[in-house]
Design a protein around this motif. Structure first.
Motif, PDB file in Angstrom:
ATOM      1  N   VAL A  23     -13.362  10.685 -10.176  1.00  0.00           N
ATOM      2  CA  VAL A  23     -12.942   9.362 -10.685  1.00  0.00           C
ATOM      3  C   VAL A  23     -11.494   9.040 -10.282  1.00  0.00           C
ATOM      4  O   VAL A  23     -11.252   8.008  -9.638  1.00  0.00           O
ATOM      5  CB  VAL A  23     -13.153   9.283 -12.218  1.00  0.00           C
ATOM      6  N   PRO A  24     -10.518   9.908 -10.603  1.00  0.00           N
ATOM      7  CA  PRO A  24      -9.151   9.544 -10.182  1.00  0.00           C
ATOM      8  C   PRO A  24      -8.974   9.517  -8.672  1.00  0.00           C
ATOM      9  O   PRO A  24      -8.164   8.737  -8.156  1.00  0.00           O
ATOM     10  CB  PRO A  24      -8.269  10.631 -10.816  1.00  0.00           C
ATOM     11  N   SER A  25      -9.743  10.346  -7.962  1.00  0.00           N
ATOM     12  CA  SER A  25      -9.575  10.365  -6.495  1.00  0.00           C
ATOM     13  C   SER A  25     -10.029   9.039  -5.888  1.00  0.00           C
ATOM     14  O   SER A  25      -9.422   8.539  -4.946  1.00  0.00           O
ATOM     15  CB  SER A  25     -10.338  11.530  -5.870  1.00  0.00           C
ATOM     16  N   ILE A  26     -11.098   8.452  -6.435  1.00  0.00           N
ATOM     17  CA  ILE A  26     -11.576   7.156  -5.934  1.00  0.00           C
ATOM     18  C   ILE A  26     -10.538   6.069  -6.222  1.00  0.00           C
ATOM     19  O   ILE A  26     -10.221   5.241  -5.363  1.00  0.00           O
ATOM     20  CB  ILE A  26     -12.941   6.799  -6.590  1.00  0.00           C
ATOM     21  N   VAL A  27      -9.990   6.114  -7.452  1.00  0.00           N
ATOM     22  CA  VAL A  27      -8.996   5.098  -7.829  1.00  0.00           C
ATOM     23  C   VAL A  27      -7.760   5.226  -6.934  1.00  0.00           C
ATOM     24  O   VAL A  27      -7.294   4.256  -6.331  1.00  0.00           O
ATOM     25  CB  VAL A  27      -8.612   5.264  -9.323  1.00  0.00           C
ATOM     26  N   LEU A  28      -7.243   6.473  -6.832  1.00  0.00           N
ATOM     27  CA  LEU A  28      -6.037   6.701  -6.033  1.00  0.00           C
ATOM     28  C   LEU A  28      -6.286   6.424  -4.552  1.00  0.00           C
ATOM     29  O   LEU A  28      -5.461   5.806  -3.877  1.00  0.00           O
ATOM     30  CB  LEU A  28      -5.581   8.160  -6.197  1.00  0.00           C
ATOM     31  N   GLY A  29      -7.431   6.914  -4.056  1.00  0.00           N
ATOM     32  CA  GLY A  29      -7.763   6.742  -2.641  1.00  0.00           C
ATOM     33  C   GLY A  29      -7.866   5.270  -2.273  1.00  0.00           C
ATOM     34  O   GLY A  29      -7.315   4.831  -1.259  1.00  0.00           O
ATOM     35  N   SER A  30      -8.552   4.496  -3.126  1.00  0.00           N
ATOM     36  CA  SER A  30      -8.695   3.063  -2.841  1.00  0.00           C
ATOM     37  C   SER A  30      -7.337   2.389  -2.854  1.00  0.00           C
ATOM     38  O   SER A  30      -7.043   1.538  -1.995  1.00  0.00           O
ATOM     39  CB  SER A  30      -9.604   2.399  -3.880  1.00  0.00           C
ATOM     40  N   ALA A  31      -6.498   2.782  -3.839  1.00  0.00           N
ATOM     41  CA  ALA A  31      -5.171   2.165  -3.945  1.00  0.00           C
ATOM     42  C   ALA A  31      -4.325   2.504  -2.708  1.00  0.00           C
ATOM     43  O   ALA A  31      -3.662   1.629  -2.133  1.00  0.00           O
ATOM     44  CB  ALA A  31      -4.473   2.648  -5.207  1.00  0.00           C
TER      45      ALA A  31
END
Lengths: 234, 379
Positions: free
Chosen positions: B320-328
């Motif tokens: 979950v955080p990797s998707i948020v951070l990666g997209s950002a």
């Protein structure tokens, strides 16, 4: 119950055990023959290195017997494997010197690990956990985790975990070492009640002379040999 | 409650108990997944940026020099091919496209930057971009251009709308959204006449012929006829065929794409190591407790479920955080570079599957320690 029962809970005949193999092998048990009846409360003593703990671990199926006969609560422990081995261990109550409680689990959850192996309908198991923890003086500490408990309290949680599922055989290794006199008496009474009221066989290894009078039998091992076997009711 | 459900409940309790360790563990898994996501995002940027011009041309069939591979490579062909293609039954229009790489002068810094100049006939259907369709008539005046709004800042500001390209002044009369790629920082659209003025290129040579078919015409027979009548120096493709050919080129024919894939594999390997360390330490720290469980009659399978459940939970919590951070981070990259760096739903699903496999593999490796566990060691 008497030691002469037809179906002993523990029956050892010519049991020997050695650590290692070949020239470096160290023999720790020599030709032990012993029989404990259902409902007997036996204490095994002896100097350090006399083989008490090894014998306890053999009876608990934590080690594989090498020679001699070893039958416990209807199981021949030679070649016990897989589901049969797990099933046998589930009928035991093992109390170790160290409590070995998971830091993540509360006292209640730790004891529940034992009842989980014996699913029961309804809330009977949980009621029994609460009753047992209360009897062991932990009624107010059921939701505490190990780091919130004293050494003695942790040990009592481990004792509750070993007894809550009403095992056929209790194997205890210095269970009272971390307990004060009052709690030692509570635990001994609990074990005696299990033995005499429910027919549970108790084999306890200890050097604590305060507890000898609670036992039906005193077994002494010296240098891996049975030195004496005294029935206190005799 | 079944054994598996009990094992899952137990694993959650184990993992969620030590908050600081849990945060560090999630951080480790997130880091590994972020490595993979960024590599995938960079690869997407490579593929999408290479294809964005092709995707935006308004054509059913494209005729190009047979040596033009990939699409952005500059290989022209004789203009006669355009008229030959137009003669095929079913072809409604044939629009020429010219492409050149010229030097744009940053007037603030006095520096030169390459820019892709694309020439087209403003009155012919050439692009699918609305802004180009609206502003195309403005380009009929020689010396005007539309500038890619997603060009990088390296071109500098144009306070009076006048740019300098190849030492010639060009008036920027509008903009359109396209984006940069790994070759240039932006693109400029000009009319054919402005293109010839800028490049001094002969009108006899064009880069691409864009064919629109009569509505309802199947492209297959037209392609067959084109292959029959056109000389061997050119080839015709449908737009979809050319996109597939270019995708295959960038995916497998370029070192950078392979390097980025190796980056994903490395991220996976790093993730397995991190996850393994987390789970192995978890097992090692509770070796006596797990041995006690075995002494109580719990089987290896139960403990395996506990460790595998922990690994699955870790993968979800790290995902979950990797998707948020990666997209950002990829959005930031896209914003600063003009590259179409981003993630698709399929990328998210793929990374989710990779996270699950990564943690499960690590869990299986950590289980070797549990399998060798002997409760007799408690004494």
């Amino acid at each position: 119950m008497t030691p002469d029962s037809q179906n002993p809970a523990i029956a050892l005949e010519g049991l020997s055990y050695a650590f290692g193999a070949g020239e470096t092998a160290k023999q720790v048990l020599f030709d032990i023959s012993l029989s404990l009846a259902p409902g007997e409360f036996a204490i095994m003593t002896g100097p350090s290195g006399s083989g008490k703990t090894t014998l306890l671990s053999l009876v608990g199926a934590l080690r594989r017997p090498q020679s001699g006969k070893l039958n416990c609560i209807g199981h021949d422990l030679h070649g016990l494997e897989g589901a049969e081995l797990e099933g046998y261990r589930q009928q035991l109550g093992f109390i170790f010197q160290l409590h070995n409680l998971f830091p993540a689990l509360t006292a209640f959850q730790s004891v529940q690990m034992a009842t989980d192996l014996h699913p029961e309908p309804g809330a009977e198991a949980n009621d029994r956990i609460r009753a047992l923890l209360t009897r062991l003086g932990l009624g107010e500490r059921m939701d505490y985790r190990p780091h919130q408990l004293s050494g003695g309290q942790r040990q009592r949680v481990a004792i509750a975990r070993a007894l809550v599922h009403r095992p056929a055989l209790v194997l205890a290794d210095e269970p009272t070492a971390a307990l004060d006199s009052e709690n030692t008496q509570i635990v001994l009474q609990l074990l005696a009640d299990l033995a005499h009221e429910r027919g549970t066989t108790v084999l306890m290894v200890t050097q604590d002379s305060r507890v000898f009078e609670s036992a039906d039998r005193l077994i002494n091992l010296v240098d891996g040999r049975l030195d004496s076997d005294v029935r206190r009711t005799d | 409650m079944s054994g598996i459900r009990r094992a899952v409940r137990f694993s959650f309790r184990l993992l969620l108990h030590e908050r600081s360790r849990l945060v560090a563990s999630i951080g480790g898994v997130t880091f590994a997944l972020l490595l993979m996501l960024l590599q995938i995002g960079f690869r997407n940027a490579l593929l999408d940026s290479a294809l964005q011009l092709l995707r935006q041309v308004d054509a059913d069939i494209l005729v190009i020099n047979k040596e033009k591979d990939p699409f952005l490579a500059r290989n022209n062909m004789h203009k006669e091919r355009l008229y030959q293609a137009l003669s095929v039954q079913g072809v409604e229009t044939a629009s020429p496209l010219w492409i050149a790489l010229l030097q744009w002068k940053n007037l603030d810094k006095e520096t030169l930057h390459p820019i892709r100049v694309i020439g087209f006939r403003p009155d012919m259907p050439t692009f699918l971009i609305d802004a180009v369709r609206e502003d195309a008539p403005k380009l009929k005046r020689i010396g005007t251009a539309l500038l890619d709004a997603r060009s990088r800042d390296s071109y500098g500001d144009l306070p009076d709308g006048i740019a300098q390209i190849n030492r010639r002044e060009i008036e920027i009369v509008g903009s359109f959204p396209l984006g940069t790629d790994f070759e240039v920082d932006g693109s400029l659209l000009v009319s054919d006449e402005t293109f010839f003025e800028l490049t001094r290129q002969s009108p006899k040579w064009i880069e691409i012929a864009l064919l629109k078919l009569v509505p309802g015409t199947e492209p297959g027979p037209v392609l067959e006829e084109l292959a029959r009548i056109l000389p061997g120096d050119v080839r015709a493709f449908t737009k979809a065929q050319l996109i597939d050919r270019d995708l295959a080129y960038w995916r497998t024919g370029t070192p950078i794409s392979v390097i980025l894939l190796v980056g994903v594999a490395l991220g996976f390997a790093v993730g397995v190591v991190i996850c393994y360390q987390i789970l192995y330490t978890e097992v090692l720290d509770h070796l006596a407790e797990f041995a006690t469980l075995k002494a109580m009659g719990y089987g290896d399978r139960y403990i395996q479920w506990v460790v595998i459940s922990e690994s699955v939970l870790l993968s979800v919590l790290g995902f979950v955080p990797s998707i948020v951070l990666g997209s950002a981070m990829l959005s930031l990259l896209g914003w600063s570079s003009g590259l179409p760096a981003g993630l698709t739903l399929a990328d998210g699903a793929n990374v989710g599957a990779l996270a699950l496999s990564m943690c499960t593999l690590a869990g299986l490796l950590a289980l070797r320690k549990v399998r060798s566990l002997e409760p007799a060691e408690l004494f």
